[in-house]
Design a protein around this motif. Sequence first.
Motif, PDB file in Angstrom:
ATOM      1  N   LEU A  50      -5.064   2.646 -30.247  1.00  0.00           N
ATOM      2  CA  LEU A  50      -4.053   3.635 -30.738  1.00  0.00           C
ATOM      3  C   LEU A  50      -2.694   3.528 -30.247  1.00  0.00           C
ATOM      4  O   LEU A  50      -1.558   3.527 -30.698  1.00  0.00           O
ATOM      5  N   GLY A  51      -2.794   3.303 -28.950  1.00  0.00           N
ATOM      6  CA  GLY A  51      -1.299   3.285 -27.973  1.00  0.00           C
ATOM      7  C   GLY A  51      -0.817   4.579 -27.661  1.00  0.00           C
ATOM      8  O   GLY A  51      -1.525   5.739 -28.333  1.00  0.00           O
ATOM      9  N   GLY A  52       0.467   4.683 -27.464  1.00  0.00           N
ATOM     10  CA  GLY A  52       1.087   5.929 -27.439  1.00  0.00           C
ATOM     11  C   GLY A  52       0.878   6.747 -26.168  1.00  0.00           C
ATOM     12  O   GLY A  52      -0.226   6.448 -25.505  1.00  0.00           O
ATOM     13  N   ALA A  53       1.309   7.963 -25.951  1.00  0.00           N
ATOM     14  CA  ALA A  53       0.955   8.936 -25.224  1.00  0.00           C
ATOM     15  C   ALA A  53       0.551  10.138 -25.791  1.00  0.00           C
ATOM     16  O   ALA A  53       0.930  10.716 -26.982  1.00  0.00           O
ATOM     17  N   GLY A  54      -0.824  10.592 -25.208  1.00  0.00           N
ATOM     18  CA  GLY A  54      -1.359  11.516 -25.990  1.00  0.00           C
ATOM     19  C   GLY A  54      -1.446  12.975 -25.282  1.00  0.00           C
ATOM     20  O   GLY A  54      -0.396  13.666 -25.063  1.00  0.00           O
ATOM     21  N   LEU A  55      -2.752  13.448 -24.554  1.00  0.00           N
ATOM     22  CA  LEU A  55      -2.817  14.668 -24.093  1.00  0.00           C
ATOM     23  C   LEU A  55      -1.827  14.913 -22.914  1.00  0.00           C
ATOM     24  O   LEU A  55      -1.617  14.030 -21.965  1.00  0.00           O
ATOM     25  N   THR A  56      -1.045  15.988 -23.059  1.00  0.00           N
ATOM     26  CA  THR A  56      -0.009  16.218 -22.122  1.00  0.00           C
ATOM     27  C   THR A  56      -0.361  17.559 -21.159  1.00  0.00           C
ATOM     28  O   THR A  56      -0.713  18.360 -21.367  1.00  0.00           O
ATOM     29  N   ARG A  57       0.066  17.372 -20.080  1.00  0.00           N
ATOM     30  CA  ARG A  57      -0.050  18.477 -19.061  1.00  0.00           C
ATOM     31  C   ARG A  57       1.378  18.641 -18.446  1.00  0.00           C
ATOM     32  O   ARG A  57       2.301  17.808 -18.596  1.00  0.00           O
ATOM     33  N   ARG A  58       1.472  19.764 -17.405  1.00  0.00           N
ATOM     34  CA  ARG A  58       2.832  19.811 -16.656  1.00  0.00           C
ATOM     35  C   ARG A  58       2.421  20.232 -15.348  1.00  0.00           C
ATOM     36  O   ARG A  58       1.648  21.114 -15.080  1.00  0.00           O
ATOM     37  N   ALA A  59       2.961  19.389 -14.048  1.00  0.00           N
ATOM     38  CA  ALA A  59       2.474  19.486 -12.975  1.00  0.00           C
ATOM     39  C   ALA A  59       2.857  20.945 -12.404  1.00  0.00           C
ATOM     40  O   ALA A  59       4.102  21.306 -12.460  1.00  0.00           O
ATOM     41  N   THR A  60       1.999  21.634 -11.847  1.00  0.00           N
ATOM     42  CA  THR A  60       2.556  22.853 -10.978  1.00  0.00           C
ATOM     43  C   THR A  60       2.601  22.721  -9.660  1.00  0.00           C
ATOM     44  O   THR A  60       3.390  23.620  -8.873  1.00  0.00           O
TER      45      THR A  60
END
Length: 397
Positions: free
Chosen positions: A282-292
């Motif tokens: 599928l490619g692309g960027a999927g599940l996302t997080r943010r660094a704490t």
Amino acid sequence: MTESAVCPVPHERDHPLEPPVGFAEALGGGPVRMLWPNGVEAWVVSSYAGVRQVLSDPRFSTRKGGQPEMRTDSGEAVLDPDQPGNINGVDGAAHLRLRRPLSRGFMVKRMNALRPRIQQIVDEHLDAMEVRGAPADLVASLCLPLPSLVIAELLGVPPEHQELFQATAGDLFGKNGSKDEYLAHATKLADVLAPIVAEKKAAGTNDDLIGLMANDTDFTMDELIFLCIGLLAAGHETTSNFLGLFTLHLFERPDQLEVLRRDPARADVVVEELMRYTVGHLGGAGLTRRATEDVEVDGVLIRAGDWVSVSLMANLDEALCPRAGELDLGRDAVSHLGFGFGPHQCLGANLARAELQIGLRSLFERFPGLRPAVPVREMRYRDDMITYGAAEIPVVW
């Protein structure tokens, strides 16, 4: 430690079943920074080890992350992390409080008990497709109705409301809608769900998922309603698209399709390999997080506050299995990332597996001569949804 220059997230595909052109090259050998069309900038991690680290490390917050493509041009999140029942918008103890009771409803034993009903739904839709005759659209005939009907029955939604659920579910996962549009779709479903939840709570029943949540948990009414909406939308969108994409990959590789035709009993292993391969392509960027906090991933320092997206092209990492870029339905199942990883791993993975195994096996047993009515390249595809998929799959037999 190094940092990479920012580049736009590639979206254009030369072939509908291959990753966007230039995406693999842009990823290179480690985390790179990419820019979403709405201006959100994120690190993209694509190694098997790196993705597992990001998805399991509590220093990467899902609450502070969310999908970049599910944000308006002003950066506003379409789905409010403070919305009651937003299980994908909370971390730690708050997440466990919502997830643990739900997990009981998706245990392997419960999913196995549901298999005869899944088989019945599949058979009914294949019967109808055969009666209507070729050519048929596989998306409308099977891929769309199967998961939405199954999740509606699992939840305990009465039959008279299931058509509305099926029609509305896909609207919740569009990438281009505004926050107001999302809320309008969610409200339509909430208006139907509220009396159902109240009735099951008053009756004290727990023989379906709504009853189980309403009577065996301390969820508020708002949490119950929006948990149900989230389960419906997730169960409908992803499984529907994967059933279609799996079929298309098999059409493109007759030698691999023959493996399933020769031994339908291998459907469980076949589905795992198709999931690994399909998600990887599928490619692309999927599940996302943010660094704490500042965290090092694959030799790159990610600073506190940075967005981090994982690319499930990690399923094609040679560290996972030999010849990872090839589809091989004869290989044993490997620990792929098609259902995610860590505390937010797909809650409905066992249900999706049951639907995909039964749907795929039954389709090619019923129609051994099934083939595309038009070239796979010429079919219509949807890249305006969180999960990419085919808009239609014309078939003959």
